[in-house]
Design a protein around this motif. Sequence first.
Motif, PDB file in Angstrom:
ATOM      1  N   MET A 259       0.826  -1.212   0.000  1.00 41.73           N
ATOM      2  CA  MET A 259       0.000   0.000   0.000  1.00 41.73           C
ATOM      3  C   MET A 259       0.863   1.267   0.000  1.00 41.73           C
ATOM      4  N   ILE A 260       2.037   1.206   0.596  1.00 40.53           N
ATOM      5  CA  ILE A 260       2.948   2.359   0.537  1.00 40.53           C
ATOM      6  C   ILE A 260       3.427   2.579  -0.896  1.00 40.53           C
ATOM      7  N   ILE A 261       3.738   1.486  -1.599  1.00 38.49           N
ATOM      8  CA  ILE A 261       4.118   1.596  -3.013  1.00 38.49           C
ATOM      9  C   ILE A 261       3.003   2.251  -3.821  1.00 38.49           C
ATOM     10  N   ALA A 262       1.769   1.778  -3.612  1.00 35.76           N
ATOM     11  CA  ALA A 262       0.625   2.336  -4.340  1.00 35.76           C
ATOM     12  C   ALA A 262       0.416   3.808  -3.993  1.00 35.76           C
ATOM     13  N   SER A 263       0.608   4.162  -2.735  1.00 37.66           N
ATOM     14  CA  SER A 263       0.410   5.551  -2.303  1.00 37.66           C
ATOM     15  C   SER A 263       1.488   6.465  -2.875  1.00 37.66           C
ATOM     16  N   LEU A 264       2.711   5.976  -2.971  1.00 34.84           N
ATOM     17  CA  LEU A 264       3.777   6.765  -3.594  1.00 34.84           C
ATOM     18  C   LEU A 264       3.487   6.995  -5.077  1.00 34.84           C
ATOM     19  N   ALA A 265       2.951   5.967  -5.736  1.00 35.81           N
ATOM     20  CA  ALA A 265       2.574   6.117  -7.152  1.00 35.81           C
ATOM     21  C   ALA A 265       1.436   7.115  -7.295  1.00 35.81           C
ATOM     22  N   LEU A 266       0.459   7.037  -6.389  1.00 35.04           N
ATOM     23  CA  LEU A 266      -0.672   7.962  -6.425  1.00 35.04           C
ATOM     24  C   LEU A 266      -0.216   9.392  -6.169  1.00 35.04           C
ATOM     25  N   ALA A 267       0.727   9.549  -5.262  1.00 38.66           N
ATOM     26  CA  ALA A 267       1.233  10.895  -4.946  1.00 38.66           C
ATOM     27  C   ALA A 267       2.116  11.459  -6.048  1.00 38.66           C
ATOM     28  N   GLY A 268       2.555  10.616  -6.983  1.00 39.57           N
ATOM     29  CA  GLY A 268       3.363  11.097  -8.103  1.00 39.57           C
ATOM     30  C   GLY A 268       4.822  11.282  -7.761  1.00 39.57           C
ATOM     31  N   ILE A 269       5.376  10.349  -6.992  1.00 36.30           N
ATOM     32  CA  ILE A 269       6.783  10.433  -6.603  1.00 36.30           C
ATOM     33  C   ILE A 269       7.623   9.588  -7.564  1.00 36.30           C
ATOM     34  N   TYR A 270       8.730  10.151  -8.017  1.00 37.38           N
ATOM     35  CA  TYR A 270       9.654   9.420  -8.902  1.00 37.38           C
ATOM     36  C   TYR A 270      10.275   8.267  -8.118  1.00 37.38           C
ATOM     37  N   PRO A 271      10.444   7.066  -8.721  1.00 34.52           N
ATOM     38  CA  PRO A 271      10.229   6.684 -10.119  1.00 34.52           C
ATOM     39  C   PRO A 271       8.923   5.927 -10.346  1.00 34.52           C
ATOM     40  N   PHE A 272       7.949   6.140  -9.474  1.00 40.77           N
ATOM     41  CA  PHE A 272       6.698   5.388  -9.578  1.00 40.77           C
ATOM     42  C   PHE A 272       5.854   5.888 -10.757  1.00 40.77           C
ATOM     43  N   ALA A 273       4.946   5.013 -11.208  1.00 39.74           N
ATOM     44  CA  ALA A 273       4.232   5.260 -12.463  1.00 39.74           C
ATOM     45  C   ALA A 273       3.444   6.562 -12.456  1.00 39.74           C
ATOM     46  N   GLY A 274       2.836   6.899 -11.309  1.00 39.22           N
ATOM     47  CA  GLY A 274       2.041   8.108 -11.242  1.00 39.22           C
ATOM     48  C   GLY A 274       2.832   9.369 -11.513  1.00 39.22           C
ATOM     49  N   PHE A 275       4.120   9.339 -11.216  1.00 34.93           N
ATOM     50  CA  PHE A 275       4.973  10.508 -11.477  1.00 34.93           C
ATOM     51  C   PHE A 275       4.976  10.839 -12.963  1.00 34.93           C
ATOM     52  N   PHE A 276       5.135   9.847 -13.793  1.00 35.93           N
ATOM     53  CA  PHE A 276       5.262  10.072 -15.235  1.00 35.93           C
ATOM     54  C   PHE A 276       3.947  10.535 -15.859  1.00 35.93           C
ATOM     55  N   SER A 277       2.853   9.867 -15.497  1.00 36.95           N
ATOM     56  CA  SER A 277       1.590  10.178 -16.156  1.00 36.95           C
ATOM     57  C   SER A 277       0.938  11.433 -15.597  1.00 36.95           C
ATOM     58  N   LYS A 278       0.917  11.581 -14.269  1.00 34.87           N
ATOM     59  CA  LYS A 278       0.267  12.752 -13.679  1.00 34.87           C
ATOM     60  C   LYS A 278       1.072  14.019 -13.933  1.00 34.87           C
ATOM     61  N   ASP A 279       2.385  13.926 -13.855  1.00 31.43           N
ATOM     62  CA  ASP A 279       3.227  15.091 -14.088  1.00 31.43           C
ATOM     63  C   ASP A 279       3.091  15.598 -15.516  1.00 31.43           C
ATOM     64  N   LYS A 280       2.893  14.665 -16.455  1.00 27.66           N
ATOM     65  CA  LYS A 280       2.716  15.056 -17.859  1.00 27.66           C
ATOM     66  C   LYS A 280       1.451  15.896 -18.039  1.00 27.66           C
ATOM     67  N   ILE A 281       0.408  15.582 -17.244  1.00 24.13           N
ATOM     68  CA  ILE A 281      -0.838  16.346 -17.358  1.00 24.13           C
ATOM     69  C   ILE A 281      -0.620  17.779 -16.874  1.00 24.13           C
ATOM     70  N   LEU A 282       0.136  17.953 -15.788  1.00 21.86           N
ATOM     71  CA  LEU A 282       0.447  19.302 -15.315  1.00 21.86           C
ATOM     72  C   LEU A 282       1.293  20.056 -16.330  1.00 21.86           C
ATOM     73  N   GLU A 283       2.224  19.360 -16.969  1.00 19.52           N
ATOM     74  CA  GLU A 283       3.046  19.986 -18.001  1.00 19.52           C
ATOM     75  C   GLU A 283       2.191  20.475 -19.162  1.00 19.52           C
ATOM     76  N   VAL A 284       1.202  19.659 -19.555  1.00 20.99           N
ATOM     77  CA  VAL A 284       0.308  20.034 -20.653  1.00 20.99           C
ATOM     78  C   VAL A 284      -0.477  21.289 -20.296  1.00 20.99           C
ATOM     79  N   ALA A 285      -1.015  21.334 -19.079  1.00 25.03           N
ATOM     80  CA  ALA A 285      -1.797  22.500 -18.652  1.00 25.03           C
ATOM     81  C   ALA A 285      -0.944  23.764 -18.677  1.00 25.03           C
ATOM     82  N   PHE A 286       0.300  23.666 -18.201  1.00 28.43           N
ATOM     83  CA  PHE A 286       1.193  24.829 -18.196  1.00 28.43           C
ATOM     84  C   PHE A 286       1.627  25.200 -19.608  1.00 28.43           C
ATOM     85  N   ASP A 287       1.960  24.187 -20.395  1.00 27.67           N
ATOM     86  CA  ASP A 287       2.447  24.406 -21.752  1.00 27.67           C
ATOM     87  C   ASP A 287       1.397  25.054 -22.644  1.00 27.67           C
TER      88      ASP A 287
END
Length: 629
Positions: free
Chosen positions: A386-414
């Motif tokens: 559950m800690i692994i899943a929570s880190l991914a949900l929070a968007g911490i590198y190198p977990f999967a959520g970091f790559f996908s969620k961060d890209k959405i913020l980049e798109v909004a800013f870009d």
Amino acid sequence: MEKLVLTALFAPLVGSLFAAIFGAKPKKLITGIVTSALLFVSLISSLILLGHLSETDEVIHVKLFDWITVGSLNIPFGFVADHVSVIMMVTVTTVSALVHVYSIGYMEHDKGFNRFFSYLSAFVFSMMVLVMSDNFAGLFIGWEGVGLCSWLLIGFWYHKKDESRDVNPSISPSWAANEAFIMNRIADLGMLIGLFLIYWNVGSLQYDVVFAHVDLFNVSVITLMGIFLFIGAMGKSAQFPLHTWLADAMEGPTPVSALIHAATMVTAGVYLVVRAFPIYSQIPDIGFFIASLGAFVAVFAASMALVNTDLKRIIAYSTLSQLGYMFVAAGLGVYWIALFHLMTHAFFKALLFLGAGNVMHAMDDELNIFKMGGLHKVMKWTAILMIIASLALAGIYPFAGFFSKDKILEVAFDSHHYILWFMLWLGAGMTAFYSFRLIMLVFFGEERYKKYGFHPHEAHWYMLAAMTPLAILAIIAGFFEEAFEEFVTKILPEYHFHVHGIATVALIGVTTLIALSGIAFAIYKYSHGGFSEKWKENPLYKLLYNQYYIPIIYEKVFTQPYKELSQIAWKQLDLRIVDATVDFIAAVIYKTGFAGRVIQSGNLSKMLRWMVIGLLVLLVLVIIYSPVR
């Protein structure tokens, strides 16, 4: 390849029918094993198709038969395996197969074991129909199929009356199932209007035909199509104001929650917008509305998760929030990133729910996180997962959520939508906080469960084994970003970022900083006793805890007036007019029949008397109506 398409599609249906044979019989382990095995067959078929498309780019069409042929309307029962649908197929079958294996342990003592697996496999089959159909009508059949199966699964324990809820103790599984079903029917009316508009203007519901004609339509027509289709998506993906059913759906068994939130029902709305991208690409104003609503929901749902005490509801609100992120990406026209976040989110969200299921089993179905604490000592592996899943949900590198969620913020800013970016950035911090608030209160700190007499234990080894692949995917899935983009942009439009270099690094740094700050604050606060009881008297706390009073507003404004109108209609119209009219007609016929039965009494003298009377009546009628000469 066509056989693989059909195998991937129908294997879950075969499993569902097999389990249904034993539906009313005592538990048979074979139903869980067979349905799980058939899901792995579907998964393997989907993976082979994914490999085939990666090598050849050959889109596979399968037409079973002509389904509806009336006049000019011709809708085949056809399916397609292309770069979008095959990603959904792999995501759905991966999560579903692992959830099936997990459910063998979770439901081992349930009397409805066989029935549960029949419903669960039918749920997966409906989702596969939804994502694999090559036309809007087939998509709608799968759409309604997942709605029906969600009703069956959310209300699986229909006999149970749940009085343990703090927010709304009147909620029961059957009530929650009906709420989800009705809320989605409201949205589905909008989707049907959208489909009617498409057929009225195109004369077909086939994706390739419809999308080939989009450029020929008036903007107002395309706008209406996009609006009504999105109304349908709002219901399935629980976007405001049709969101209340999602948290209440937690009344179903936890594996159902994992399946609904990770890979099936709630992702259908995002898939619809992504699949219909040729329509939404023509109407950027509607796209911006979708993105704005998504950003609002991302913060709105996260705020409610900050104070909730229900283990599963906190995770449910996180699903609602992450769906908002997906709609931001789709609304801004970066459909491949929306699909990418849908996939990565499926892995870590399913892992979170299955971990919550382990905790519930250990705690005799207790859901209040303030009655837990210190569980990592007896549930080490569940805590790690559950800690692994929570880190991914929070968007911490190198977990999967970091790559996908961060890209959405980049798109909004870009794309210069700075307000949307700020809302998503704020949501990222809130997500990190409530995720680790949950972790701290459940697994660390004071062992509060001892006060309540609980004796927690770790889950079965095979339940943990089913969770492990999800944990691995939650860690590594983000590293496939470039390959994913290259694959799906064979169909979906590409997006070229204008922000590069140090600006991108700064954006990533700022987002990571607020996520780490949220985690650090949660760890610090809840390792030092958390917030005081006085906080519960704060108006803001009450507002968030009571879900902005929206369920109460719906109850007062819609449910109660509708109930009262129904009572009036029943008493004044149904009883006094409809029933009274029917009863009057029945009474007249009954009394007439009762009075006239003496004719057939069998008494010869009486029957002769009636014969004479009848003869006289006939003679009178002849005299009256015979023509005068």
